[in-house]
Design a protein around this motif. Structure first.
Motif: not given
Lengths: 337, 337
Positions: B72-87
Motif C-alpha cells: 500500500k505504501g508503494l502504491e501511495e508513493i506512485k500516486n504522489a509521484l505521477v502528479t510531480e512535474r518535471i521542469g
C-alpha cells in the motif's frame, strides 16, 4: 603551423598542458597528462616532441626543471583553438545512425555501442555487476564485446593493464527505425524512477540537441542513478532516453521493435500513443514518444559499486557478429576473451 | 492522502527512502537520509512520522530492526509521484527574472543569487579561495552574503555546523535587461577556455530550455572547470553563460550593462555584434549574443581546492542592500557575520 596530422595535434596538446602550469613541467608529467587525455606517448617520444617545440620557439628548455611555454607558444594554441568547433551530441548521434548498417532480419551489421575502460584487476568483479544488471533486463541487449589490453579496433588501443567493454547503445534502435524509413528524432537522455520494478516517470532530462556532453554520462557523474538498487530492490533510478516518431509511423515502429526483441534487443520501456505524454514527458504535435533503456546502465552500475570505470556513451560502431551474449559467458576468465 | 502540506511531503520522502531498501530501516538512518535530501528532522520526529505511516498501513513496524514499506505504501508513493512535474531550468530562470526587482540606478532591490553550503570548520579557507577568485574578476560581482548556522531566510535554515554563502548569479544581469524592456533569451550555460587571461572560446554548452539540471553545476560535477588555474596562471576553463537579445536592443543593452558595471556588477565577458558568433557560439537570425561570467565560479573554485562545498546555482532572491563587498571584508572572522 597546421594541425591536420596526428603529430601536430600532439604538439598542440603538449602546449596546452604547459599553458596550464605556471612553472616548468618535465617530460614525465607531460606524458602522464597526455595519457589522461587519451594520447599514449612514452617519455622519450614526449622529449622528441619537446625538442621540435623548442626549435619552433614555442617552448623554452629550462634544463632539469623542464619546459615552459613561450608567448609565441600561447599565441599558437590560440590560433589552433579558434578553428576547433563545438558540437552538440545530436550531431554525433545522427552521424552514427547514418553509418550503422545493422540488418535486424539477418542479425548482421554494425550497431552503435558504448565503451568503458576498466582496470584489469577489477574486471572480474565489474563483469559480475554488469551481468547481474543485464540479466535483470536493465540494458538494451545482452550482447557485449570485451577487448583485452593491447587489442586495437578503429581508433582505439586498449591501454596496458586495462580492459575495454562495449555494450549496445539504445541509439541502435533509433538506427533500426531510421533505416526502416521512419523519421525518428532522438530528443532527450533522462533518468526514470522505478518503483516495484515498474518505470513510473522521468525525473530528469537533458536534450541531445542542446548539450555538448552526453546526458547519461552527466546523470551518472551527478550520482542521479541507482541502477543497483533497482536490480536488488525493484526501486530506484535508471538511465533511459526518449525519442519521437510521427504518429503515422507507430504501427511500423512497433513491428520493427518487436523484430529487434526477437533477436534479444529488448531495450523498449514504453511506446506512447499519439499526442500522449510518455512517463510524464509530453510529445510534440502529432508525434508519438518512445522511452528506451540507456545502454550504459550496466556500466553505471559498476561505478555505483565503487569499481573505477571510465564510460563513454554513444561512442562507436561495432559488428554485431563479434558480440557475445553475456548469459552464455560464465564467470569471466582469461580464456573467455 | 494529499501532499500539499510540508508534513505530508516529509511522509512521502520517508516512504521513498524505505522503498529504496529491501531490508528494514531504522529511524536514525532515515533521519540521516532525510538530511541528505534537505529535510532536517531529528530521530524523535522521524519516529513520530513513522507511527503515522504505520497507522495508515503504509509501513510495517518490525520492532528493533526498523520499518519496511508495505505494498500500500508503494502504491501511495506512485500516486504522489505521477502528479510531480518535471521542469526545465529555463522555467526557474524566468520565474526568478520575473520576481527580481533590482533597480540598477538606485542600487536597491532583490537580485538572483547562487547558494552554497560549507562546513563551518572549512569556511575560513573556503572564504580565502572565493575572495581570490572574485578579486581576480572571475565573478559577476564582488557582493556576497554569509549566513551563519541556525539563521533562516526564505525557506532555508542553515544547518548546525554549516555556513551558507550567496554569490550574485549572472541571471541578475538578464533581469536588469528584462526590466529595462529588452526581450532577453538566456540560452546556454557553458565552459569558456581562457588563455593568457583572455577568454578564447566556449568548449561546452548545455541549453537552459533543454535541461532539468543546472548546466554549470553539471560542468562543475564533471570536473570541466579549472577556475583556480585560470586565476593562478591565466590559463584554463571558467564557467560562463550565453544569452541572445534582438539586435535592435544592442545599444540599450550596452548602456544598461555599463550602468551595472558602475556599481560593481562586472560580469560581462563579451557583447557580440548582430548576427555574429560570440566566442564560437552562433546566434539566431537578427540576434546579438552576450557572454557573462558564471556567478558560481568562486564556489566552484572552492570545490577545485578540495574543500567540500554543496552549490546550488540560480537558486533564490536576495536583497542587494544586505550583501557586502568581499573586498571590504578582511580575513573572515566570526565578527564579520
Amino acid at each position: 603551423m597546421y594541425y591536420n596530422s596526428g603529430v601536430d595535434r600532439k604538439l598542440i596538446e603538449i602546449l596546452r598542458i604547459l599553458s596550464e602550469h605556471n612553472k616548468p613541467v618535465g617530460a614525465r608529467l607531460i606524458a602522464k597528462k597526455l595519457e589522461e587525455r587519451g594520447y599514449k606517448l612514452d617519455e622519450r617520444t614526449v622529449r622528441y616532441h619537446l625538442r621540435i617545440l623548442d626549435e619552433r620557439g614555442l617552448t623554452r628548455n629550462l634544463g632539469y626543471d623542464g619546459r615552459m611555454i613561450t608567448d609565441k607558444g600561447l599565441e599558437e594554441i590560440k590560433n589552433a583553438l579558434v578553428t576547433e568547433r563545438i558540437g552538440f551530441i545530436i550531431t554525433k548521434i545522427e552521424s552514427l545512425i547514418f553509418k550503422m548498417n545493422f540488418d535486424v532480419e539477418k542479425g548482421r551489421g554494425k550497431i552503435v555501442a558504448n565503451l568503458a575502460t576498466i582496470d584489469k584487476e577489477h574486471f572480474k568483479k565489474a563483469f559480475q555487476v554488469m551481468k547481474k544488471v543485464i540479466l535483470a533486463g536493465y540494458a538494451v541487449s545482452p550482447y557485449i564485446k570485451v577487448f583485452d589490453e593491447g587489442e586495437t579496433f578503429e581508433n582505439y588501443v586498449v591501454p596496458k593493464g586495462k580492459v575495454m567493454v562495449a555494450t549496445m547503445c539504445s541509439i541502435t534502435l533509433d538506427g533500426i527505425l531510421h533505416h526502416a524509413g521512419i523519421p525518428v528524432s532522438p530528443r532527450f537522455g533522462g533518468v526514470i524512477q522505478v518503483l516495484n520494478g515498474k518505470p513510473i516517470r522521468f525525473t530528469d532530462l537533458i536534450s541531445y540537441s542542446g548539450s555538448t556532453l552526453d546526458p547519461l554520462e552527466v546523470f551518472s557523474a551527478k550520482g542521479l542513478s541507482s541502477v543497483l538498487n533497482v536490480v536488488e530492490t525493484g526501486n530506484g533510478y535508471i538511465l533511459a532516453n526518449f525519442r519521437e516518431i510521427p504518429m503515422d509511423a507507430l504501427t511500423k515502429a512497433k513491428e520493427r521493435l518487436r523484430k529487434a526483441e526477437e533477436i534479444g534487443i529488448k531495450g523498449t520501456i514504453m511506446i506512447g500513443e499519439p499526442n500522449t505524454p510518455v512517463l510524464g514527458v509530453p510529445v510534440r504535435i502529432d508525434k508519438a514518444g518512445i522511452a528506451l533503456m540507456g545502454g550504459i546502465n550496466p556500466l553505471t552500475a559498476v561505478s555505483e559499486a565503487k569499481i573505477p570505470i571510465e564510460t563513454r556513451a554513444i561512442e562507436c560502431l561495432i559488428d554485431f557478429e563479434e558480440m557475445v551474449n553475456i548469459s552464455r559467458v560464465g564467470n569471466f576468465t582469461k580464456a573467455s576473451f
